[in-house]
Design a protein around this motif. Structure first.
Motif, PDB file in Angstrom:
ATOM      1  N   THR A  11     -18.301  18.324  31.621  1.00  0.00           N
ATOM      2  CA  THR A  11     -19.495  19.008  30.993  1.00  0.00           C
ATOM      3  C   THR A  11     -20.715  18.086  31.293  1.00  0.00           C
ATOM      4  OG1 THR A  11     -19.081  17.993  28.653  1.00  0.00           O
ATOM      5  CG2 THR A  11     -18.519  20.454  28.883  1.00  0.00           C
ATOM      6  N   VAL A  26     -18.446  22.791  33.775  1.00  0.00           N
ATOM      7  CA  VAL A  26     -18.430  23.011  35.000  1.00  0.00           C
ATOM      8  C   VAL A  26     -16.830  23.111  35.434  1.00  0.00           C
ATOM      9  CG1 VAL A  26     -20.338  21.656  35.722  1.00  0.00           C
ATOM     10  CG2 VAL A  26     -18.380  20.635  35.801  1.00  0.00           C
ATOM     11  N   HIS A  27     -16.652  23.567  36.712  1.00  0.00           N
ATOM     12  CA  HIS A  27     -15.176  23.866  37.056  1.00  0.00           C
ATOM     13  C   HIS A  27     -14.249  22.483  37.186  1.00  0.00           C
ATOM     14  CE1 HIS A  27     -14.960  28.125  36.800  1.00  0.00           C
ATOM     15  NE2 HIS A  27     -16.301  28.092  37.192  1.00  0.00           N
ATOM     16  N   VAL A 169     -23.474  23.422  40.760  1.00  0.00           N
ATOM     17  CA  VAL A 169     -23.708  22.263  40.252  1.00  0.00           C
ATOM     18  C   VAL A 169     -23.229  21.222  41.077  1.00  0.00           C
ATOM     19  CG1 VAL A 169     -23.375  20.625  38.105  1.00  0.00           C
ATOM     20  CG2 VAL A 169     -23.456  23.309  37.948  1.00  0.00           C
ATOM     21  N   SER A 295     -19.208  22.358  42.128  1.00  0.00           N
ATOM     22  CA  SER A 295     -18.656  23.836  41.437  1.00  0.00           C
ATOM     23  C   SER A 295     -19.810  24.500  40.788  1.00  0.00           C
ATOM     24  CB  SER A 295     -17.684  23.433  40.595  1.00  0.00           C
ATOM     25  OG  SER A 295     -18.182  22.919  39.204  1.00  0.00           O
ATOM     26  N   LYS A 296     -19.314  25.869  40.584  1.00  0.00           N
ATOM     27  CA  LYS A 296     -20.186  26.681  39.733  1.00  0.00           C
ATOM     28  C   LYS A 296     -20.290  26.142  38.113  1.00  0.00           C
ATOM     29  CE  LYS A 296     -20.786  30.885  42.229  1.00  0.00           C
ATOM     30  NZ  LYS A 296     -20.479  32.281  42.290  1.00  0.00           N
ATOM     31  N   ILE A 297     -21.276  26.901  37.513  1.00  0.00           N
ATOM     32  CA  ILE A 297     -21.193  26.660  36.024  1.00  0.00           C
ATOM     33  C   ILE A 297     -20.027  27.507  35.878  1.00  0.00           C
ATOM     34  CG2 ILE A 297     -22.303  27.293  33.915  1.00  0.00           C
ATOM     35  CD1 ILE A 297     -25.072  26.938  35.359  1.00  0.00           C
ATOM     36  N   ASN A 298     -19.391  26.920  34.708  1.00  0.00           N
ATOM     37  CA  ASN A 298     -17.933  27.416  34.271  1.00  0.00           C
ATOM     38  C   ASN A 298     -18.123  28.380  32.926  1.00  0.00           C
ATOM     39  OD1 ASN A 298     -15.468  27.776  33.129  1.00  0.00           O
ATOM     40  ND2 ASN A 298     -14.822  25.921  33.491  1.00  0.00           N
TER      41      ASN A 298
END
Ligand code: HSE
Length: 308
Positions: A11, A26-27, A169, A295-298
């Protein structure tokens, strides 16, 4: 259910201007945690990583959470937890929060989910307190809820899950040590009204931008006039990386949590990856090893990946 395995995400706390109140999941990176419900009241913690974290429950971030849950909920059961930690401790990417949130979430799941999400956050905060000396929930809340969360208050607990914009991100973790306790110690205890007003504008703008999927507003609001000017001194090449990221097309970004990691938000994967390369080269130039993550926002947060 007797056994479960969790995937627990890293995070990014603060999200630049929202010190101790905003955070996003995040992932990548993420920890894995395996739980077994025991018939006896024992708490057993095992680490498969080489970070040398304590395994004695009262000195372990996940262990104290489970001890607190056992005591408060009058549990007869115990738990065995095997932690495969991939989020490096001290990275500013919510490593301790992942252990704490994972412990509370995993125990709750094994018990049949008697606790609400807010109660899970409440127990996880005891782990964060052991790690950093402060019971803040800006990493724990997005880890448990997923996406972006606003911790309006922790006493009483008031957590607002926000929209999860479709953004990438990029995070870089340079291998320099910045302890959260030190990074809090150096902050000013008082701020001017002028700075406070500017910061309120940024936080309100950021929350409005997130809720409206207004990427330009998000970018214009990712400014911190209070914490960043002080903490960024602890992070080599911070200013250079921020300037170059914006030149490459980032919406904005800054210090992840208390550092030393730096994060940037971008609309396009291509931009996020270019920024990752630039970040790594910047640290290669000065012989500081670094790890980069894109990664993308999770939006999901902690996930159960196996159960039996
Ligand atoms: N909000 C916290 C800080 C996050 O910036 O000190 C660190 O875990």
């Amino acid at each position: 259910m007797k056994k479960i395995k969790l995937k627990v995400p890293a995070t990014v706390a603060n999200m630049v201007c929202g010190f101790d109140i905003l955070g996003m999941a995040v992932h990548d990176p993420y920890d894995e945690m395996e739980f077994r419900l025991l018939e006896t009241p024992e708490i057993i913690i095992k680490h498969t990583d080489l970070f040398g974290l304590p395994e004695e429950p009262s000195g372990n971030v996940a262990g104290v959470v489970l001890l607190k849950m056992q005591e408060s909920l009058n549990l007869k059961n115990g738990f065995e937890v095997i932690i495969h930690k991939h989020i490096k401790p001290g990275s500013g990417l919510g490593s301790s929060a992942a252990s704490a949130a994972g412990a509370a979430f995993g125990a709750n799941a094994l018990l049949g989910n008697p606790l609400s999400k807010e109660e899970v956050v409440h127990f996880a905060m005891f782990g964060e307190e052991l790690a950093s000396g402060v019971r803040h929930a800006d990493n724990i809340a997005p880890c448990i809820y997923g996406g972006i969360t606003l911790v309006k208050s922790t006493s009483p607990m008031d957590i607002i899950p926000l929209n999860s914009p479709d953004l990438f991100v990029t995070a870089v973790h340079p291998q320099v040590e910045v302890k959260t306790s030190d990074a809090r110690q150096i902050l000013k205890k008082n701020i001017t009204l002028k700075s406070a007003v500017e910061q309120w504008g940024n936080i309100a703008g950021l929350v409005a931008g997130i809720e409206k999927n207004d990427f330009s507003l998000i970018g214009r609001s990712l400014n911190d006039v209070i914490i960043e000017p002080i903490r960024s001194i602890l992070i080599p090449k911070f200013d250079e990386i921020k300037t170059k990221s914006l030149q490459l097309g980032a919406l904005g970004g800054g210090i992840s949590g208390s550092g030393p990691s730096i994060f940037m938000l971008s609309e396009k994967k291509e931009t996020a990856e270019k920024i990752a390369q630039m970040m790594q080269s910047a640290y290669d130039e000065i012989d500081i090893e670094s790890f980069v993550y894109v990664s993308k926002i999770n939006p999901a947060g902690i996930q159960i990946v196996e159960e039996a």
